[in-house]
Design an enzyme around this catalytic site. Sequence first.
Site, PDB file in Angstrom:
ATOM      1  N   ASP A 231       0.835  -1.213   0.000  1.00 14.08           N
ATOM      2  CA  ASP A 231       0.000   0.000   0.000  1.00 14.08           C
ATOM      3  C   ASP A 231       0.868   1.261   0.000  1.00 14.08           C
ATOM      4  O   ASP A 231       0.642   2.196  -0.764  1.00 14.08           O
ATOM      5  CB  ASP A 231      -1.027  -0.006   1.143  1.00 14.08           C
ATOM      6  CG  ASP A 231      -0.525  -0.636   2.429  1.00 14.08           C
ATOM      7  OD1 ASP A 231       0.649  -1.057   2.490  1.00 14.08           O
ATOM      8  OD2 ASP A 231      -1.304  -0.695   3.402  1.00 14.08           O
ATOM      9  N   ASP A 255       1.205  -7.776 -10.739  1.00 13.01           N
ATOM     10  CA  ASP A 255       0.205  -7.523 -11.778  1.00 13.01           C
ATOM     11  C   ASP A 255      -0.371  -6.116 -11.596  1.00 13.01           C
ATOM     12  O   ASP A 255      -0.456  -5.315 -12.538  1.00 13.01           O
ATOM     13  CB  ASP A 255      -0.893  -8.600 -11.661  1.00 13.01           C
ATOM     14  CG  ASP A 255      -1.868  -8.581 -12.827  1.00 13.01           C
ATOM     15  OD1 ASP A 255      -1.784  -7.675 -13.673  1.00 13.01           O
ATOM     16  OD2 ASP A 255      -2.729  -9.483 -12.879  1.00 13.01           O
TER      17      ASP A 255
HETATM   18  C1  LIG Z   1      -5.111 -11.802 -17.242  1.00 19.44           C
HETATM   19  C2  LIG Z   1      -4.133 -12.137 -16.149  1.00 19.44           C
HETATM   20  C3  LIG Z   1      -3.967 -13.618 -16.045  1.00 19.44           C
HETATM   21  C4  LIG Z   1      -2.807 -11.555 -16.358  1.00 19.44           C
HETATM   22  C5  LIG Z   1      -2.617 -10.108 -16.225  1.00 19.44           C
HETATM   23  O1  LIG Z   1      -3.444  -9.257 -15.987  1.00 19.44           O
HETATM   24  C6  LIG Z   1      -1.230  -9.725 -16.393  1.00 19.44           C
HETATM   25  O2  LIG Z   1      -0.366 -10.580 -16.499  1.00 19.44           O
HETATM   26  O3  LIG Z   1      -0.983  -8.506 -16.385  1.00 19.44           O
HETATM   27 MG   LIG Z   2      -2.451  -7.323 -15.569  1.00 21.05          MG
END
Ligand SMILES: CC(C)CC(=O)C(=O)O
Ligand SMILES: [Mg+2]
Length: 359
Positions: A231, A255
């Site tokens: 965060d 991600d």
């Molecule tokens: C769709 C997900 C499995 C992957 C994703 O968002 C990413 O790798 O950025």
């Molecule tokens: Mg992603």
Amino acid sequence: MTTDSNPAGTGTIKLAVIPGDGIGQEVTGEALKVLEVASPAGVKFEQTRYDLGAERYLATGEVLPDSVLSEIREHDAILLGAVGGKPNDPNLPPGMLERGLLLRLRFELDHYVNLRPSRIFPGATSPLADPGEVDFVVVREGTEGPYTGNGGALRVGTPAEVATEVSVNTAFGVERVIRDAFARAARRPRKKLTLVHKTNVLTNAGSLWWRLFQEVATEHPDVTTDYMHIDAAMIFMTTDPARFDVIVTDNLFGDIITDLAAAITGGIGLAASGNVNPDRTAPSMFEPVHGSAPDIAGQQKADPTAAILSASLLLDHLGYADAAATIETAVIEDLAARQPGAARRTSEVGDAIAARVTG
Ligand SMILES: CC(C)CC(=O)C(=O)O
Ligand SMILES: [Mg+2]
Ligand SMILES: NC(=O)C1=CN([C@@H]2O[C@H](COP(=O)(O)OP(=O)(O)OC[C@H]3O[C@@H](n4cnc5c(N)ncnc54)[C@H](O)[C@@H]3O)[C@@H](O)[C@H]2O)C=CC1
């Protein structure tokens, strides 16, 4: 064609191409256009195109047949566009393509380093007023965390429903990605590595990551280390992103961080990535950070730059550093020449960058 001072070899590069869904198909076409003209002297790309994605699934029920996976394995590298439909599309079972195709490729081909460089290129516009010199790379663990499909649901559809997604963190998996991140940090001028996690709450996984981070750090006295909770890291990414050099983190945090990193460095249309198998036991896969963008698919509105920069990462991974740099330079020149407010079609951006590569 470019010359390369240190090519990994000459001859034929076997490239598996998975354009996928939505804008994945549009941007992959442009990346291939640029790859073609940037290919190092004496090197030919032999492409095999795989029509995997929503269309094939809806027509045949197939997502990633084992035979296709075996074929893909035999390539030197993979170029992927994006997969998936409209979020929560009733025609596609949730995760069918994301888990069944994309994550299966990442897991089966042991792409444990998900490499996502973030840099404000000259000519790119950051929404931050004074971002400073932003040039960092996120090393996101690619084969574990909450993305392994470990979990389940009880009493589905009732008020007593319980759903779990278990985050899997193995000492083996965490240590190898931390080692890779330290090695990358050691090769960069600033030599700084930040672990991002949530050790104050996710105490089991957090403890493992923190202990291994400290252990590997003893082997790299030249690398300055830092730790941030996820965060707080998001605060600094928007207030002082220049402080980051290399970030190592788990699959989910990585991600999310990298979409924000894309937003502050000029937009998701510029963010490239590599799913890397550092041990080279299987082909690595290169793809833009973005998804299939159903909201603009088929309209030639997508920026193919992220896919083109992913092709540059692919060349670099195969040992063609000069050819990779040629693409990056062409992108930087194209960014500098962009007129604010003047929208270009996807293919026009690809043409312009390809023309700059050809010189
Ligand atoms: C769709 C997900 C499995 C992957 C994703 O968002 C990413 O790798 O950025
Ligand atoms: Mg992603
Ligand atoms: N690696 C992959 O294959 C990924 C697949 N997905 C999938 O893609 C589908 C759409 O996901 P979203 O969450 O909407 O994320 P998304 O990244 O596809 O789109 C988010 C927003 O960014 C815009 N955008 C994305 N790429 C762009 C580009 N190159 N140029 C201009 N604008 C661009 C889109 O128009 C949209 O407004 C879902 O099915 C999702 O699961 C999402 C992320 C990664």
